[in-house]
Design a protein around this motif. Structure first.
Motif, mmCIF file in Angstrom:
data_model
loop_
_atom_site.group_PDB
_atom_site.id
_atom_site.type_symbol
_atom_site.label_atom_id
_atom_site.label_comp_id
_atom_site.label_asym_id
_atom_site.label_seq_id
_atom_site.Cartn_x
_atom_site.Cartn_y
_atom_site.Cartn_z
ATOM 1 N N ASN A 79 5.247 1.342 8.879
ATOM 2 C CA ASN A 79 4.214 0.684 8.073
ATOM 3 C C ASN A 79 2.970 0.308 8.883
ATOM 4 N N ILE A 80 2.833 0.883 10.082
ATOM 5 C CA ILE A 80 1.687 0.569 10.944
ATOM 6 C C ILE A 80 0.784 1.802 11.059
ATOM 7 N N SER A 120 -4.624 -1.659 15.396
ATOM 8 C CA SER A 120 -3.792 -1.124 14.323
ATOM 9 C C SER A 120 -3.782 -2.073 13.128
ATOM 10 N N ILE A 121 -3.351 -1.540 11.993
ATOM 11 C CA ILE A 121 -3.216 -2.312 10.751
ATOM 12 C C ILE A 121 -1.795 -2.130 10.249
ATOM 13 N N GLU A 122 -1.098 -3.235 10.020
ATOM 14 C CA GLU A 122 0.259 -3.196 9.499
ATOM 15 C C GLU A 122 0.237 -3.516 8.015
ATOM 16 N N PHE A 123 0.964 -2.719 7.222
ATOM 17 C CA PHE A 123 0.982 -2.868 5.771
ATOM 18 C C PHE A 123 2.366 -3.341 5.307
ATOM 19 N N TYR A 124 2.447 -3.687 4.026
ATOM 20 C CA TYR A 124 3.717 -4.096 3.430
ATOM 21 C C TYR A 124 4.534 -2.900 2.926
ATOM 22 N N LYS A 125 4.049 -1.694 3.156
ATOM 23 C CA LYS A 125 4.802 -0.500 2.788
ATOM 24 C C LYS A 125 4.545 0.568 3.850
#
Length: 355
Positions: free
Chosen positions: A196-197, A251-256
């Motif tokens: 998810n990253i 980086s950007i981490e998401f919930y999916k």
């Protein structure tokens, strides 16, 4: 078929005008004593009843609506119905997908309500199981995975996928999905990601390139779910919410989970008036005996009191039994005859009607 939704509290004795054989429980995990008492009363009514449940996110929705529970209550969805069965799977097992597929194929026309644990790749699971058959009737919600997070016939657990399979010769399902966000601007291609990253977009550091367009992503904006992204997945569009940013590696981490070669677009919120009108337009031709509502905790964080109004609008407009919980991901199809996908910051309404 008979169906009823209600709220259960410790000072309440269940009084029903039918004998249910299936129950969904949505609860807040710190008060498992309420869940146990509710289960005990249900078993005293019907010793053969199948009871499934999950811990919903904390919310503060009006007490008379059987949606997200407060600590002192359980939301109940009760059915007396033919043509269903329940199974629970260890999502960490390699056999989970195979067993689910075999169960799904037991009926020739199947629909499934699934309760999926957070931090596991629901999109990958859905893609794999749907590749075996032309399935688009898989619906559900992602629950936060910790102690007492799921419940099945008297036992609490975590890391469990719980599925209720329905024979659509007896009951039919369909869904709609609404979120209130509009994609704008460029399509960004994900060129490096892991789970998810997202590390790189268009071969550039992900955070750096996104902040060039929308400015600094502050923690308060993440907490209020201000910046969901529109994601293209197998030609279907869904939302992905930011969980955190890492300025050390940009980086950007998401919930999916976000996969390489997927495309992202920035979104902007539509007006509250537009959202209410959209919901009313979608509901005006609906005919159903009841519905499940799985609405993202991110929508609660962003809309706050408006979410209660939105839920009341659905309840008052349709006037049928319904229940649900605040989710960490919503599973369903965006339109009829399309595959089910994992979504964020979305409200999924799953309608059903007996035959």
């Amino acid at each position: 078929m008979k169906v009823k939704s209600c709220i259960f509290t410790l000072d309440k004795k269940l009084e029903l005008d039918f004998i249910p054989n299936l129950a969904f429980l949505f609860y807040e995990g710190e008060r498992i004593d309420i869940v146990k008492e509710c289960y005990s009363q249900l078993k005293s009514i019907n010793s053969e009843i199948e009871v499934v449940g999950v811990n919903g996110s904390k919310g503060n929705i009006n007490n008379h609506i059987p949606f997200i529970t407060k600590k002192e209550q359980v939301s109940l969805f009760l059915f007396e119905i033919d043509g269903f069965f329940v199974n629970s799977y260890d999502i960490t097992s390699q056999e989970a997908k195979h067993k689910f597929i075999q169960d799904y194929k037991k009926y020739t026309n199947t629909a499934a309500i699934i309760l999926f644990p957070f931090e596991y790749d629901a999109n990958n699971f859905l893609d794999n199981v749907q590749d075996y058959f032309n399935a688009h009737n898989i619906y559900g919600g992602v629950y936060y995975n910790h102690n007492y997070s799921s419940f099945y016939n008297g036992n609490f657990s975590n890391n469990r996928l719980i599925s209720v399979f329905f024979n659509q010769d007896f009951i039919e399902f369909y869904s709609i999905a609404v979120h209130g966000w509009k994609p704008v601007g460029l399509n960004f291609k994900v060129t490096k990601s892991y789970k998810n990253i997202v590390y790189e977009i268009d071969n550039m550091p992900a955070l750096e390139i996104i902040e060039e367009y929308i400015g600094e992503i502050k923690q308060e904006n993440i907490d209020s779910f201000l910046h969901p992204f529109c994601v293209t997945h197998n030609h279907y569009l869904s939302l992905a919410s930011i969980k955190r940013v890492n300025r050390e590696d940009n980086s950007i981490e998401f919930y999916k989970y976000i996969y390489e070669n997927q495309h992202l677009r920035i979104t902007i919120p539509t007006s509250q008036k537009h959202m209410m009108q959209l919901i009313e337009n979608l509901l005006k031709d609906v005919e159903c005996d009841g519905l499940f509502m799985f609405s993202c905790v991110g929508r609660y964080a962003y809309y706050k009191d408006l979410l209660e109004f939105e839920i009341e609008k659905v309840a008052n407009y349709l006037k049928v039994p319904f229940a649900g919980f605040l989710t960490y991901g919503e599973i369903g199809s965006n339109s009829v005859n399309t595959k089910s996908i994992l979504q964020n910051q979305t409200m999924n309404l799953i309608f059903f009607r007996g035959k």
